[in-house]
Motif scaffolding. Structure first.
Motif, PDB file in Angstrom:
ATOM      1  N   THR A  31      12.445 -16.246  -2.030  1.00 28.16           N
ATOM      2  CA  THR A  31      13.092 -16.421  -0.732  1.00 28.16           C
ATOM      3  C   THR A  31      13.873 -17.718  -0.594  1.00 28.16           C
ATOM      4  N   ALA A  32      14.177 -18.385  -1.693  1.00 27.59           N
ATOM      5  CA  ALA A  32      14.842 -19.690  -1.564  1.00 27.59           C
ATOM      6  C   ALA A  32      16.212 -19.543  -0.925  1.00 27.59           C
ATOM      7  N   TRP A  33      16.447 -20.304   0.090  1.00 24.84           N
ATOM      8  CA  TRP A  33      17.687 -20.220   0.880  1.00 24.84           C
ATOM      9  C   TRP A  33      18.901 -20.598   0.065  1.00 24.84           C
ATOM     10  N   MET A  34      18.685 -21.397  -1.003  1.00 22.78           N
ATOM     11  CA  MET A  34      19.848 -21.914  -1.725  1.00 22.78           C
ATOM     12  C   MET A  34      20.334 -20.975  -2.825  1.00 22.78           C
ATOM     13  N   HIS A  35      19.761 -19.784  -2.922  1.00 22.16           N
ATOM     14  CA  HIS A  35      20.258 -18.867  -3.949  1.00 22.16           C
ATOM     15  C   HIS A  35      21.702 -18.475  -3.636  1.00 22.16           C
ATOM     16  N   PRO A  36      22.625 -18.686  -4.592  1.00 21.55           N
ATOM     17  CA  PRO A  36      24.038 -18.443  -4.278  1.00 21.55           C
ATOM     18  C   PRO A  36      24.362 -16.978  -3.989  1.00 21.55           C
ATOM     19  N   ARG A  37      23.508 -16.075  -4.359  1.00 23.26           N
ATOM     20  CA  ARG A  37      23.766 -14.669  -4.018  1.00 23.26           C
ATOM     21  C   ARG A  37      22.558 -14.097  -3.289  1.00 23.26           C
ATOM     22  N   LYS A  38      22.108 -14.852  -2.281  1.00 22.12           N
ATOM     23  CA  LYS A  38      20.822 -14.456  -1.700  1.00 22.12           C
ATOM     24  C   LYS A  38      20.881 -13.105  -0.990  1.00 22.12           C
ATOM     25  N   ASP A  39      22.101 -12.703  -0.566  1.00 23.73           N
ATOM     26  CA  ASP A  39      22.189 -11.389   0.093  1.00 23.73           C
ATOM     27  C   ASP A  39      21.846 -10.246  -0.856  1.00 23.73           C
ATOM     28  N   GLU A  40      22.111 -10.476  -2.137  1.00 22.80           N
ATOM     29  CA  GLU A  40      21.806  -9.412  -3.107  1.00 22.80           C
ATOM     30  C   GLU A  40      20.427  -9.590  -3.727  1.00 22.80           C
ATOM     31  N   SER A  41      19.818 -10.716  -3.447  1.00 17.44           N
ATOM     32  CA  SER A  41      18.561 -11.065  -4.103  1.00 17.44           C
ATOM     33  C   SER A  41      17.623  -9.854  -4.108  1.00 17.44           C
ATOM     34  N   PRO A  42      17.174  -9.426  -5.273  1.00 16.33           N
ATOM     35  CA  PRO A  42      16.468  -8.144  -5.328  1.00 16.33           C
ATOM     36  C   PRO A  42      15.006  -8.206  -4.899  1.00 16.33           C
ATOM     37  N   LEU A  43      14.518  -7.044  -4.536  1.00 18.76           N
ATOM     38  CA  LEU A  43      13.087  -6.847  -4.398  1.00 18.76           C
ATOM     39  C   LEU A  43      12.616  -6.302  -5.754  1.00 18.76           C
ATOM     40  N   VAL A  44      11.699  -7.025  -6.348  1.00 15.47           N
ATOM     41  CA  VAL A  44      11.153  -6.571  -7.642  1.00 15.47           C
ATOM     42  C   VAL A  44       9.919  -5.738  -7.340  1.00 15.47           C
ATOM     43  N   TYR A  45       9.739  -4.670  -8.073  1.00 12.64           N
ATOM     44  CA  TYR A  45       8.503  -3.900  -7.877  1.00 12.64           C
ATOM     45  C   TYR A  45       7.873  -3.610  -9.228  1.00 12.64           C
ATOM     46  N   PHE A  46       6.562  -3.492  -9.191  1.00 17.31           N
ATOM     47  CA  PHE A  46       5.822  -3.156 -10.402  1.00 17.31           C
ATOM     48  C   PHE A  46       4.778  -2.127  -9.986  1.00 17.31           C
ATOM     49  N   GLY A  47       5.025  -0.892 -10.365  1.00 16.42           N
ATOM     50  CA  GLY A  47       4.137   0.192  -9.937  1.00 16.42           C
ATOM     51  C   GLY A  47       3.767   1.070 -11.106  1.00 16.42           C
ATOM     52  N   SER A  48       3.080   2.137 -10.791  1.00 17.52           N
ATOM     53  CA  SER A  48       2.592   3.024 -11.846  1.00 17.52           C
ATOM     54  C   SER A  48       2.530   4.446 -11.306  1.00 17.52           C
ATOM     55  N   ASP A  49       2.390   5.414 -12.222  1.00 18.71           N
ATOM     56  CA  ASP A  49       2.091   6.768 -11.748  1.00 18.71           C
ATOM     57  C   ASP A  49       0.592   7.048 -11.844  1.00 18.71           C
TER      58      ASP A  49
ATOM     59  N   GLU B 194       0.833  -1.217   0.000  1.00 19.06           N
ATOM     60  CA  GLU B 194       0.000   0.000   0.000  1.00 19.06           C
ATOM     61  C   GLU B 194       0.857   1.253   0.000  1.00 19.06           C
ATOM     62  N   ASP B 195       1.925   1.198   0.790  1.00 17.22           N
ATOM     63  CA  ASP B 195       2.785   2.369   0.909  1.00 17.22           C
ATOM     64  C   ASP B 195       3.437   2.708  -0.443  1.00 17.22           C
ATOM     65  N   LEU B 196       3.944   1.698  -1.113  1.00 16.45           N
ATOM     66  CA  LEU B 196       4.590   1.914  -2.419  1.00 16.45           C
ATOM     67  C   LEU B 196       3.578   2.066  -3.548  1.00 16.45           C
ATOM     68  N   GLN B 197       2.360   1.638  -3.291  1.00 15.86           N
ATOM     69  CA  GLN B 197       1.352   1.545  -4.352  1.00 15.86           C
ATOM     70  C   GLN B 197       1.919   0.735  -5.527  1.00 15.86           C
ATOM     71  N   ALA B 198       2.511  -0.397  -5.171  1.00 14.43           N
ATOM     72  CA  ALA B 198       3.146  -1.238  -6.198  1.00 14.43           C
ATOM     73  C   ALA B 198       3.122  -2.689  -5.734  1.00 14.43           C
ATOM     74  N   VAL B 199       3.135  -3.586  -6.667  1.00 14.13           N
ATOM     75  CA  VAL B 199       3.348  -4.993  -6.343  1.00 14.13           C
ATOM     76  C   VAL B 199       4.831  -5.152  -6.026  1.00 14.13           C
ATOM     77  N   THR B 200       5.135  -5.835  -4.934  1.00 13.27           N
ATOM     78  CA  THR B 200       6.547  -6.167  -4.693  1.00 13.27           C
ATOM     79  C   THR B 200       6.676  -7.683  -4.682  1.00 13.27           C
ATOM     80  N   TYR B 201       7.838  -8.128  -5.094  1.00 14.29           N
ATOM     81  CA  TYR B 201       8.038  -9.563  -5.237  1.00 14.29           C
ATOM     82  C   TYR B 201       9.416  -9.940  -4.712  1.00 14.29           C
ATOM     83  N   ALA B 202       9.432 -10.960  -3.869  1.00 12.52           N
ATOM     84  CA  ALA B 202      10.717 -11.497  -3.401  1.00 12.52           C
ATOM     85  C   ALA B 202      10.714 -13.001  -3.602  1.00 12.52           C
TER      86      ALA B 202
END
Ligand code: GLC
Length: 808
Positions: A190-208, A180-188
């Motif tokens: 969360t699989a623990w086995m991702h070799p670069r999980k610390d960088e694993s991005p937050l994806v967002y899809f929003g609009s103006d 609600e705050d971002l007014q956007a879909v966010t996507y994560a």
């Protein structure tokens, strides 16, 4: 010839489509160097961040039906329930008008229905890792229009391979919610086995635009046994406001538009990423918010678009030409350098064909960067330093690397990988005149293929490569084939470890000549002397063993039998052995005859075959010699486009401009399509393919593996530096064109070592090659050292007018 589904608009550097159900997706890449996407003429495509294997953001169903889906989808639902789209996909509803276009860095999709025009432009923001969807709606109906707009992407489990294999477990680690705050879909993810999980991005899809409803669940959005072409939630006119924890994620946003007659409205959707969703969610969410806030500002998206355009303007401006040939102009000025940027970024990894898991090919990238050496030497230098770090202490290089993925490289020793570095080093030095990058200290790769070993200068790395080749010569003093050479399928001739490669010998000679020039510059006369002995040794071996009577052999097999000799039933002549002899400047006495034989035996009129006749395919027992490749495909009698570039260079070096240009023109995709049509050729009219099926194949002329091919860089180099002949060398800029004799002349604008050159070449005697006179700002220069523009001639100028008169 049927109506072609496209037109080029050269002033805008665009290709515009008016038919969309092509035999294959014709794609365009959108990128800011970190976040990337490709999109087709139909609106299909996918996006990734840093690596298509590690951080695949949205899905694309390779090899599956319906082809070219999903993508970056927009639906317009009218008050009467009709649903249509600015692009051909997803909805496929007939409209009154439709057009799509690709241009460097962006694609546009325009459709018009019942007085409403929807124009969608997709491009990557330059300052933010965000794909911008710029949608403009224009009401020309004469009445108010009320409609609902839906934007949709299918999200991915980031790890491309794992998703394919283990997706049924891993999909429970997906979380997509409307914030609600971002007014956007966010996507994560969360699989623990991702070799670069610390960088694993937050994806967002929003609009103006104001969001009316949303959905994060693909299967609910589409409905059971339906797909993106007719999703049930769009049909309903409202999304279900469903969040998702586990399952098949998507981002679907809905906004409502009412548009007075004569008015237009712009709205944007933003698909982006911020780093570290799993390590510090609050920070990632704050980053997403900052970006969305910035991009929602009036004019912000347009500013990003302007930045993108200026990147391309500058990049292309380094070399522009005006030729009496529209197709060549277009390729040279726009599409070929565009494709060269893509291969420099993606190697052979990702396209609508290539599924994005192949990483960086060592030899491939070393060659791809040749086209950056003259436009972006800093970029080429960075890559060369990286490649050198993937060379082992014995001098050979790994074959495939995954630097972003931090996976161990693949190392099955090829005889050629390390050699390509030399050409890149030379090209950089020739462009900038500055050799200091050779002194950069770079670690070799340890034999565990992960940890660095001892460190040495780049120069030492190059010498180590020479040592490796020298340590791996066969009984005839020619380099051993080892696992293979440039030709991935030559291996079967050398499986017992004794087969020798003529092409690697030629490459070695060419590299030694370049190293020799570099050594001279470095004041290392011992090295110059040592290299000249090695060159002599190879030349002697080539003179002794490589000539077959009418052409050069491709090598000697494990039994010391010739590969590519006139008595053989299959693959009796190989193209590279002929062209590389000219490039290496060896066996001079036979070069012309060899290239004439190549013309006679290998030229199909639509490209030169790599070898001929192809080996019969399985179940013949000969098929084993080419690892089972069918006849006429790729390394087995196909038109291997990259090898055609070397033939073009060789003919240009021989001064046979008419033939060189004929070779150049006849495999230009747009020219092939004029001959065989879009259905047969299949692939893009503006990007080279790796191969075309050769004449042993009933589908002769079919373009295979488009976009990600070494043809891009080599054709770029062959055309700009050998045909037009404006070639950087260590001694300065060489001007040595080989052109069709019917040309009156041509012009090149070129930046070189800080000077903007306008080079006008005139051809009053209608020759194919040969310089009579060069003037710099009206003053005749001496041709004593050849047709060279040295720094001393340019004399610190920022601009110079060069007049070149060809003649005999
Ligand atoms: C493919 C490979 C390349 C190889 C060529 C010829 O294009 O990517 O590395 O040299 O085939 O076999």
């Amino acid at each position: 010839m049927n109506h072609l589904p496209y037109r080029f608009h050269d002033a805008q550097r665009e290709i515009r489509f008016d038919r969309f159900d092509l035999p294959a997706p014709w794609i365009n890449y959108l990128s800011n160097g970190r976040m990337h996407a490709f999109v087709s003429q139909a609106g299909g495509g996918m996006s990734w961040w840093l690596s298509p294997m590690m951080f695949r953001l949205t899905r694309y169903r390779f090899y599956n039906l319906p082809i070219d889906s999903p993508g970056f989808y927009v639906y317009l639902r009218m008050a009467d329930g009709t649903v249509w789209s600015p692009a051909f996909r997803p909805s496929e509803t007939p409209v009154d008008f439709r057009e799509a276009s690709h241009a460097p860095g962006y694609s546009k999709f325009t459709a018009k229905k019942d007085g409403l025009t929807a124009a969608l432009k997709l491009f990557m923001a330059q300052d933010y890792d965000t794909l911008v969807w710029d949608l403009k709606l224009t009401n020309e109906s004469g009445e108010e229009i009320v409609c609902d707009v839906f934007a949709y992407v299918e999200l991915s489990q980031f790890l491309a391979r794992e998703e394919n294999v283990l997706g049924y477990y891993l999909k429970w680690n997906t979380r997509a919610v409307f914030d609600e705050d971002l007014q956007a879909v966010t996507y994560a993810y969360t699989a623990w086995m991702h070799p670069r999980k610390d960088e694993s991005p937050l994806v967002y899809f929003g609009s103006d635009a104001k969001i009316e409803s949303f959905c994060c669940n693909r299967d609910l959005f589409c409905g059971n046994y339906r797909d993106e072409r007719n999703p049930v939630e769009v049909q309903n006119g409202r999304l279900s406001n469903t969040n998702l924890q586990g399952g098949e994620p998507c981002g679907a946003l809905h906004t409502h538009v009412s548009l007075q007659a004569g008015k237009e409205k712009r709205l944007h959707f933003f698909l982006g990423v911020t780093k570290g969703a799993l390590s510090d969610y609050d920070k990632a969410a704050a980053g997403a918010k900052d970006t969305l806030t910035a991009l929602r500002e009036d004019g912000a998206a347009d500013q990003q678009f302007a930045k993108l355009q200026s990147w391309w303007r500058e990049h292309l401006a380094v070399y522009q030409c005006e030729l009496p040939d529209a197709d060549a102009n277009r390729m040279l000025n726009t599409w070929n350098p565009l494709q060269s940027v893509q291969t420099a970024r993606y190697s052979r990894s990702i396209s609508s064909d290539a599924s994005g898991v192949r990483g960086i090919g060592f030899r491939d990238t070393a060659q791809d960067m040749l086209a950056q050496a003259y436009r972006k030497p800093e970029w080429a230098t960075e890559m060369l330093w990286y490649l050198a770090s993937q060379q082992l202490e014995d001098g050979h290089a790994i074959h495939t690397a995954w630097p972003e993925e931090k996976r161990p490289p693949q190392d099955i020793t090829r005889s050629d990988d390390h050699i390509w570095m030399v050409y890149l080093a030379y090209a950089i030095a020739a462009e900038t005149g500055d050799l200091s990058f050779l002194d950069k200290e770079i670690p070799f790769l340890g034999t565990d293929l992960m940890t660095p070993a001892s460190t040495a200068t780049l120069w030492e790395h190059l010498l180590r490569g020479v040592d490796f080749t020298e340590q791996h010569l066969g009984e005839h003093n020619l380099p051993l084939i080892l696992f293979s050479d440039w030709n991935d399928h030559l291996g079967p001739f050398g499986r017992k470890g004794k087969g020798e490669s003529v092409m690697v010998s030629q490459q070695h000679v060419y590299a030694l000549r370049q190293l020799s020039e570099l050594a001279e510059r470095r004041g290392d006369s011992n090295a110059v002397e040592a290299f000249s002995k090695l060159i002599e040794k190879q030349e002697t071996a080539l003179e002794q063993y490589a000539w077959d009577g009418e052409w050069f052999l491709r090598g000697l097999d494990d039994e010391a039998q010739p590969i590519g000799t006139h008595t053989q039933a299959h693959a009796r002549i190989w193209l590279n052995a002929q062209s590389w002899m000219v490039i290496a400047d060896a066996c001079k006495a036979h070069q012309i005859e060899a290239m004439d034989s190549a013309a006679r035996e290998l030229d199909t009129g639509m490209g030169l075959l790599l070898n001929t006749p192809g080996y019969p395919g399985w179940p013949s027992k000969e098929a084993a010699m080419v690892n089972g490749l069918p006849a006429g495909y790729s390394e087995n009698g196909g038109v291997f486009c990259q090898a055609n570039c070397w033939a073009i260079m060789a003919e240009a070096l021989l001064g046979r401009g008419d033939r060189a240009w004929n070779y150049y023109k006849q495999i230009m995709p747009n020219e092939v399509i004029q001959k065989v049509g879009v259905e047969r050729y299949h692939a893009e009219a503006y990007a080279y393919c790796s191969t075309m099926l050769g004449k042993d194949n009933e589908k002769f002329g079919w373009g295979c593996v488009s976009q990600v091919t070494g043809t891009a860089a080599w054709m770029d180099v062959a055309a700009t530096q050998y045909l037009l002949g404006i070639r950087p060398t260590l001694r300065g800029l060489l001007i040595d064109p080989s052109i069709p004799s019917d040309w009156e002349g041509f012009t090149v604008e070129r930046s070189y070592r800080g000077c903007r050159l306008t080079i006008r070449v005139e051809n009053p005697e209608h020759v194919q090659h040969g310089i009579k006179e060069i003037r710099v700002d009206g003053k005749k220069v001496s041709l004593e050292n050849g047709p060279l523009l040295m720094e001393s001639i340019l004399n610190g100028r920022s601009n110079a007018r060069i007049q070149v008169i060809l003649g005999s």
